[in-house]
Scaffold this active site. Structure first.
Site, PDB file in Angstrom:
ATOM      1  N   LYS A  13       0.676  -0.926  -0.047  1.00  0.00           N
ATOM      2  CA  LYS A  13       0.164   0.022  -0.079  1.00  0.00           C
ATOM      3  C   LYS A  13       0.845   1.099  -0.036  1.00  0.00           C
ATOM      4  O   LYS A  13       0.489   2.106  -0.685  1.00  0.00           O
ATOM      5  CB  LYS A  13      -0.876   0.017   1.260  1.00  0.00           C
ATOM      6  CG  LYS A  13      -1.978  -1.032   1.334  1.00  0.00           C
ATOM      7  CD  LYS A  13      -3.108  -0.567   2.345  1.00  0.00           C
ATOM      8  CE  LYS A  13      -2.378  -0.613   3.720  1.00  0.00           C
ATOM      9  NZ  LYS A  13      -2.080  -1.940   4.017  1.00  0.00           N
ATOM     10  N   ARG A  88      -9.925   1.639   8.598  1.00  0.00           N
ATOM     11  CA  ARG A  88      -9.552   0.303   8.889  1.00  0.00           C
ATOM     12  C   ARG A  88     -10.451  -0.547   9.756  1.00  0.00           C
ATOM     13  O   ARG A  88     -10.194  -1.728   9.941  1.00  0.00           O
ATOM     14  CB  ARG A  88      -8.132   0.423   9.665  1.00  0.00           C
ATOM     15  CG  ARG A  88      -6.868  -0.377   9.101  1.00  0.00           C
ATOM     16  CD  ARG A  88      -5.720  -0.283  10.204  1.00  0.00           C
ATOM     17  NE  ARG A  88      -4.687  -0.945   9.938  1.00  0.00           N
ATOM     18  CZ  ARG A  88      -3.554  -0.595   9.200  1.00  0.00           C
ATOM     19  NH1 ARG A  88      -3.638   0.719   8.674  1.00  0.00           N
ATOM     20  NH2 ARG A  88      -2.685  -1.215   8.806  1.00  0.00           N
ATOM     21  N   ARG A 161      10.756  -1.847  10.895  1.00  0.00           N
ATOM     22  CA  ARG A 161       9.675  -1.209  11.766  1.00  0.00           C
ATOM     23  C   ARG A 161       9.586  -2.292  12.854  1.00  0.00           C
ATOM     24  O   ARG A 161       9.594  -3.230  12.723  1.00  0.00           O
ATOM     25  CB  ARG A 161       8.468  -1.029  10.999  1.00  0.00           C
ATOM     26  CG  ARG A 161       8.224   0.116  10.274  1.00  0.00           C
ATOM     27  CD  ARG A 161       7.048   0.303   9.530  1.00  0.00           C
ATOM     28  NE  ARG A 161       6.050  -0.474   9.845  1.00  0.00           N
ATOM     29  CZ  ARG A 161       4.759  -0.875   9.510  1.00  0.00           C
ATOM     30  NH1 ARG A 161       4.683  -0.003   8.254  1.00  0.00           N
ATOM     31  NH2 ARG A 161       3.529  -1.206   9.717  1.00  0.00           N
TER      32      ARG A 161
HETATM   33  P1  ADP Z   1       0.538  -1.761   7.530  1.00  0.00           P
HETATM   34  O1  ADP Z   1      -0.288  -1.397   6.573  1.00  0.00           O
HETATM   35  O2  ADP Z   1       1.845  -2.531   7.012  1.00  0.00           O
HETATM   36  O3  ADP Z   1      -0.219  -2.621   8.568  1.00  0.00           O
HETATM   37  P2  ADP Z   1       0.643   0.863   8.433  1.00  0.00           P
HETATM   38  O4  ADP Z   1       1.949   1.687   8.772  1.00  0.00           O
HETATM   39  O5  ADP Z   1      -0.494   1.334   7.757  1.00  0.00           O
HETATM   40  O6  ADP Z   1       0.976  -0.759   8.017  1.00  0.00           O
HETATM   41  O7  ADP Z   1      -0.201   0.908  10.168  1.00  0.00           O
HETATM   42  C1  ADP Z   1       0.753   0.257  11.064  1.00  0.00           C
HETATM   43  C2  ADP Z   1       0.013   0.382  12.262  1.00  0.00           C
HETATM   44  O8  ADP Z   1      -0.413   1.501  12.793  1.00  0.00           O
HETATM   45  C3  ADP Z   1      -1.240  -0.641  12.290  1.00  0.00           C
HETATM   46  O9  ADP Z   1      -1.044  -2.085  12.842  1.00  0.00           O
HETATM   47  C4  ADP Z   1      -1.930   0.143  13.608  1.00  0.00           C
HETATM   48  O10 ADP Z   1      -1.562  -0.203  14.864  1.00  0.00           O
HETATM   49  C5  ADP Z   1      -1.744   1.480  13.223  1.00  0.00           C
HETATM   50  N1  ADP Z   1      -3.002   2.007  12.541  1.00  0.00           N
HETATM   51  C6  ADP Z   1      -2.590   2.637  11.264  1.00  0.00           C
HETATM   52  N2  ADP Z   1      -3.651   3.079  10.647  1.00  0.00           N
HETATM   53  C7  ADP Z   1      -4.564   2.780  11.516  1.00  0.00           C
HETATM   54  C8  ADP Z   1      -6.166   3.206  11.420  1.00  0.00           C
HETATM   55  N3  ADP Z   1      -6.870   3.689  10.554  1.00  0.00           N
HETATM   56  N4  ADP Z   1      -6.642   2.812  12.793  1.00  0.00           N
HETATM   57  C9  ADP Z   1      -6.109   2.253  13.775  1.00  0.00           C
HETATM   58  N5  ADP Z   1      -4.818   1.926  13.786  1.00  0.00           N
HETATM   59  C10 ADP Z   1      -4.135   2.282  12.828  1.00  0.00           C
END
Ligand code: ADP
Length: 217
Positions: A13, A88, A161
């Site tokens: 993504k 999400r 990460r």
């Molecule tokens: P990936 O898509 O690789 O899982 P992200 O960088 O999008 O990684 O997200 C990493 C973490 O940040 C998630 O596992 C969650 O804990 C938090 N996070 C990101 N976006 C949201 C969201 N919309 N709602 C809740 N938690 C979020």
């Protein structure tokens, strides 16, 4: 254009969002990046988010929705945006619909990046990200940097990460299936979903996504 990108962790993504946002000249809004920026700046919001992120769980909606709305209200997002990692879960999708309705605008498309689960685990385990810019993403074997630990694009330090450990990845996948996948049906009911096979070269996936956006709506 107003676009939402969905897909499991490791679907690419962030990588795709950076290219698509550039092509479409709209800001790339990643809630994961916003949380990570808050963590590295030591803000209260970052402190609240970190424990959830490290456990592979979602940060609570009260924190996430406000942060996402603030970012969408910035002037550069007035004409459109590409959302990556938000919404999400279904209640975030409902909050987004509410916010768009208040502004009198609608989404143009929801791109669903599809990747087999075995591939996701391999991708994440080897993923390395640049400290200067999270869109500079490498993989120890699939797209290795020329010099180990150094970003080819800007010379920044590459790191893994905290939430990319195998155990946390499994938890993130479980959370994806139970909480995030239902938003695909939510958006199917609005006829917004375009499924993009996300295996293959990065450029090929970007082309598929661009073709879907230009051909569709
Ligand atoms: P990936 O898509 O690789 O899982 P992200 O960088 O999008 O990684 O997200 C990493 C973490 O940040 C998630 O596992 C969650 O804990 C938090 N996070 C990101 N976006 C949201 C969201 N919309 N709602 C809740 N938690 C979020």
């Amino acid at each position: 254009m107003r676009i939402v990108l969905v897909g499991p962790p490791g679907a690419g993504k962030g990588t795709q969002a950076a290219y698509l946002a550039k092509n479409l000249v709209i800001p790339h809004i990643s809630t994961g990046d916003l949380f990570r920026a808050n963590i590295s700046q030591g803000t209260d919001l970052g402190k609240q988010a970190k424990a959830f992120m490290d456990a592979g769980e979602l940060v609570p909606d009260e924190v996430t929705i406000g942060m996402a709305r603030d970012r969408m209200n910035q002037p550069d997002a007035a004409g459109g945006f590409l959302l990556d990692g938000f919404p999400r879960n279904v209640s975030q999708a409902e909050a987004l619909d509410e916010a768009l309705k208040e502004d009198g605008v609608t989404l143009d498309a929801v791109l669903d990046l599809e990747v087999p689960e075995e591939e996701v685990v391999k991708r994440i385990a080897g993923r390395r990200i640049c400290r200067n810019d999270s869109s500079h993403v490498f993989h120890v074997s699939y797209s290795a940097p020329k010099q180990q630990g150094v970003c080819d694009v800007c010379g920044g330090e590459l790191y893994q990460r905290d939430d990319d450990s195998e155990e946390t990845v499994r938890k993130r996948l479980e959370v994806y299936h139970t909480q995030t996948e239902p938003i695909i049906d939510y958006y199917k009911a609005q006829d917004l979903v375009v499924t993009i096979p996300a295996l293959g070269k990065v450029e090929e996936v970007t082309e598929r996504a661009m073709a879907a956006l230009q051909g569709g709506e």
